[in-house]
Design an enzyme around this catalytic site. Structure first.
Site, PDB file in Angstrom:
ATOM      1  N   ARG A   1      45.004  24.462  41.437  1.00 20.44           N
ATOM      2  CA  ARG A   1      43.631  24.777  41.060  1.00 20.44           C
ATOM      3  C   ARG A   1      43.201  24.058  39.788  1.00 20.44           C
ATOM      4  NH1 ARG A   1      43.111  30.056  43.886  1.00 20.44           N
ATOM      5  NH2 ARG A   1      41.036  30.904  43.523  1.00 20.44           N
TER       6      ARG A   1
ATOM      7  N   ARG B   1      33.686  40.320  52.385  1.00 19.05           N
ATOM      8  CA  ARG B   1      35.105  40.191  52.740  1.00 19.05           C
ATOM      9  C   ARG B   1      35.861  41.518  52.620  1.00 19.05           C
ATOM     10  NH1 ARG B   1      38.433  35.489  50.011  1.00 19.05           N
ATOM     11  NH2 ARG B   1      37.594  36.309  48.068  1.00 19.05           N
TER      12      ARG B   1
ATOM     13  N   ARG C   1      38.897  43.592  47.710  1.00 24.64           N
ATOM     14  CA  ARG C   1      39.472  43.137  46.449  1.00 24.64           C
ATOM     15  C   ARG C   1      38.607  43.554  45.269  1.00 24.64           C
ATOM     16  NH1 ARG C   1      40.782  36.927  47.505  1.00 24.64           N
ATOM     17  NH2 ARG C   1      40.142  36.877  45.319  1.00 24.64           N
TER      18      ARG C   1
ATOM     19  N   LYS D   1      39.680  29.391  53.147  1.00 23.08           N
ATOM     20  CA  LYS D   1      41.049  28.851  53.043  1.00 23.08           C
ATOM     21  C   LYS D   1      42.072  29.832  53.623  1.00 23.08           C
ATOM     22  CE  LYS D   1      40.855  28.590  48.530  1.00 23.08           C
ATOM     23  NZ  LYS D   1      39.504  29.158  48.344  1.00 23.08           N
TER      24      LYS D   1
ATOM     25  N   ARG E   1      34.206  33.051  38.883  1.00 25.02           N
ATOM     26  CA  ARG E   1      35.151  32.346  39.751  1.00 25.02           C
ATOM     27  C   ARG E   1      34.563  31.015  40.213  1.00 25.02           C
ATOM     28  NH1 ARG E   1      36.197  37.047  43.751  1.00 25.02           N
ATOM     29  NH2 ARG E   1      37.302  35.495  44.980  1.00 25.02           N
TER      30      ARG E   1
HETATM   31  P1  ADP Z   1      39.070  31.946  50.710  1.00 25.07           P
HETATM   32  O1  ADP Z   1      40.524  32.187  51.049  1.00 25.07           O
HETATM   33  O2  ADP Z   1      38.728  30.488  50.705  1.00 25.07           O
HETATM   34  O3  ADP Z   1      38.644  32.642  49.464  1.00 25.07           O
HETATM   35  P2  ADP Z   1      38.535  33.636  53.073  1.00 25.07           P
HETATM   36  O4  ADP Z   1      39.335  32.973  54.142  1.00 25.07           O
HETATM   37  O5  ADP Z   1      39.044  34.903  52.508  1.00 25.07           O
HETATM   38  O6  ADP Z   1      38.203  32.575  51.902  1.00 25.07           O
HETATM   39  O7  ADP Z   1      37.061  33.873  53.661  1.00 25.07           O
HETATM   40  C1  ADP Z   1      36.079  34.573  52.925  1.00 25.07           C
HETATM   41  C2  ADP Z   1      35.300  35.522  53.863  1.00 25.07           C
HETATM   42  O8  ADP Z   1      34.468  34.739  54.736  1.00 25.07           O
HETATM   43  C3  ADP Z   1      36.183  36.377  54.763  1.00 25.07           C
HETATM   44  O9  ADP Z   1      35.593  37.647  54.893  1.00 25.07           O
HETATM   45  C4  ADP Z   1      36.193  35.615  56.097  1.00 25.07           C
HETATM   46  O10 ADP Z   1      36.328  36.527  57.204  1.00 25.07           O
HETATM   47  C5  ADP Z   1      34.827  34.948  56.112  1.00 25.07           C
HETATM   48  N1  ADP Z   1      34.844  33.607  56.720  1.00 25.07           N
HETATM   49  C6  ADP Z   1      35.838  32.679  56.660  1.00 25.07           C
HETATM   50  N2  ADP Z   1      35.504  31.548  57.315  1.00 25.07           N
HETATM   51  C7  ADP Z   1      34.251  31.748  57.807  1.00 25.07           C
HETATM   52  C8  ADP Z   1      33.334  30.941  58.581  1.00 25.07           C
HETATM   53  N3  ADP Z   1      33.652  29.695  58.971  1.00 25.07           N
HETATM   54  N4  ADP Z   1      32.136  31.482  58.882  1.00 25.07           N
HETATM   55  C9  ADP Z   1      31.815  32.748  58.473  1.00 25.07           C
HETATM   56  N5  ADP Z   1      32.616  33.551  57.747  1.00 25.07           N
HETATM   57  C10 ADP Z   1      33.821  33.067  57.409  1.00 25.07           C
HETATM   58  P1  ADP Z   2      39.715  33.061  46.156  1.00 23.86           P
HETATM   59  O1  ADP Z   2      40.233  32.120  47.180  1.00 23.86           O
HETATM   60  O2  ADP Z   2      38.723  34.022  46.699  1.00 23.86           O
HETATM   61  O3  ADP Z   2      39.244  32.390  44.902  1.00 23.86           O
HETATM   62  P2  ADP Z   2      42.459  33.821  45.414  1.00 23.86           P
HETATM   63  O4  ADP Z   2      43.079  34.960  46.108  1.00 23.86           O
HETATM   64  O5  ADP Z   2      42.910  32.450  45.754  1.00 23.86           O
HETATM   65  O6  ADP Z   2      40.901  33.988  45.607  1.00 23.86           O
HETATM   66  O7  ADP Z   2      42.643  33.995  43.831  1.00 23.86           O
HETATM   67  C1  ADP Z   2      42.311  35.197  43.171  1.00 23.86           C
HETATM   68  C2  ADP Z   2      42.512  35.016  41.663  1.00 23.86           C
HETATM   69  O8  ADP Z   2      43.901  34.760  41.386  1.00 23.86           O
HETATM   70  C3  ADP Z   2      41.776  33.844  41.045  1.00 23.86           C
HETATM   71  O9  ADP Z   2      40.440  34.171  40.691  1.00 23.86           O
HETATM   72  C4  ADP Z   2      42.647  33.550  39.813  1.00 23.86           C
HETATM   73  O10 ADP Z   2      42.408  34.488  38.777  1.00 23.86           O
HETATM   74  C5  ADP Z   2      44.044  33.828  40.335  1.00 23.86           C
HETATM   75  N1  ADP Z   2      44.686  32.597  40.895  1.00 23.86           N
HETATM   76  C6  ADP Z   2      45.068  32.385  42.186  1.00 23.86           C
HETATM   77  N2  ADP Z   2      45.634  31.178  42.326  1.00 23.86           N
HETATM   78  C7  ADP Z   2      45.607  30.591  41.098  1.00 23.86           C
HETATM   79  C8  ADP Z   2      46.025  29.314  40.598  1.00 23.86           C
HETATM   80  N3  ADP Z   2      46.578  28.380  41.395  1.00 23.86           N
HETATM   81  N4  ADP Z   2      45.824  29.062  39.273  1.00 23.86           N
HETATM   82  C9  ADP Z   2      45.281  29.977  38.461  1.00 23.86           C
HETATM   83  N5  ADP Z   2      44.851  31.186  38.866  1.00 23.86           N
HETATM   84  C10 ADP Z   2      45.016  31.500  40.179  1.00 23.86           C
END
Ligand code: ADP
Ligand code: ADP
Ligand code: ZN
Length: 215
Positions: A88, A127, A161, A13, A172
């Site tokens: 979420r 990541r 992170r 995302k 998560r």
């Molecule tokens: P999210 O915001 O949904 O938690 P991220 O955008 O941070 O996910 O992506 C998670 C990890 O996977 C990052 O290290 C990113 O570089 C990698 N990643 C994202 N999209 C892809 C993909 N299509 N194929 C392989 N790796 C990916």
């Molecule tokens: P990822 O996409 O890898 O799950 P995020 O950066 O979106 O990670 O979120 C990290 C953490 O922040 C989540 O595990 C949660 O604890 C908190 N968080 C983020 N967005 C929300 C939301 N909309 N509602 C509740 N908790 C949230």
């Protein structure tokens, strides 16, 4: 244009929101980023969110809804925004509906990024990001073009992170399936939902997203 990117942690995302925001002049709003900034700054919200985030649980609806309520009124959101990590829970989704109505804004699309569970843990554990500009990278899938140097800003400092560890990832994922996955049905029923194949390479996912969003 205002949109929501839905998907489990590690689906891509943030990676895609950054790209779509840049090419379409939209503001990327990541509640996770905003909460991490609050923790770092030691604000009241940060103090309340810190332990929950470390454990991989969800921060209270009240806190994140409050954050989004204020944030989308800012001038940099006037041209549109991409919500990455919000809503979420169903309560957050219906609060968002209400907020948008109140503010005279619309929701244009909700796009689900579909990724196999087996790939998520690997995505999360590989990541890392630039400590200076936040650009996202991956140990296997997206290394900086010049080793040890950020593609975007040239910084040589990177960070991981605290919650990107195997133990927290399990919580998560549980939180995602329990609280967030129902939003897929919710937005489908409202007629907003589209899906892209998040297992494809990063560039290919961007192409699919742009197709879904139209010119
Ligand atoms: P999210 O915001 O949904 O938690 P991220 O955008 O941070 O996910 O992506 C998670 C990890 O996977 C990052 O290290 C990113 O570089 C990698 N990643 C994202 N999209 C892809 C993909 N299509 N194929 C392989 N790796 C990916
Ligand atoms: P990822 O996409 O890898 O799950 P995020 O950066 O979106 O990670 O979120 C990290 C953490 O922040 C989540 O595990 C949660 O604890 C908190 N968080 C983020 N967005 C929300 C939301 N909309 N509602 C509740 N908790 C949230
Ligand atoms: Zn950088």
């Amino acid at each position: 244009m205002n949109l929501i990117l839905l998907g489990p942690p590690g689906a891509g995302k943030g990676t895609q929101a950054e790209r779509i925001a840049a090419t379409r002049g939209l503001k990327q709003l990541s509640t996770g980023e905003m909460l991490r900034a609050a923790v770092k700054a030691g604000t009241e919200i940060g103090r309340r969110a810190d332990a929950v985030m470390k454990s991989g649980g969800l921060v209270s609806d009240e806190i994140v809804i409050g954050i989004i309520d204020e944030r989308i009124d800012q001038p940099d959101c006037a041209n549109g925004f991409i919500l990455d990590g919000f809503p979420r829970t169903l309560a957050q989704a219906s609060a968002l509906d209400k907020l948008l109505k109140q503010k005279g804004k619309t929701l244009d699309a909700v796009i689900e990024i579909r990724v196999d569970d087996s790939a998520l843990v690997e995505r999360i554990s590989g990541r890392f990001s630039c400590a200076k500009c936040g650009a996202g990278y991956h140990d296997l899938h997206k290394m900086p073009k010049v080793a040890g140097t950020c593609d975007q800003c040239g910084s040589t400092e990177f960070s991981r992170r605290a919650d990107d560890n195997a133990e927290t990832v399990k919580n998560r994922l549980m939180a995602y399936y329990r609280e967030t996955a129902p939003l897929i049905g919710y937005y489908y029923a409202l007629g907003y939902l589209q899906s892209v194949d998040g297992m494809a390479p990063i560039d290919e996912v961007t192409v699919q997203l742009n197709k879904a969003l139209g010119a």
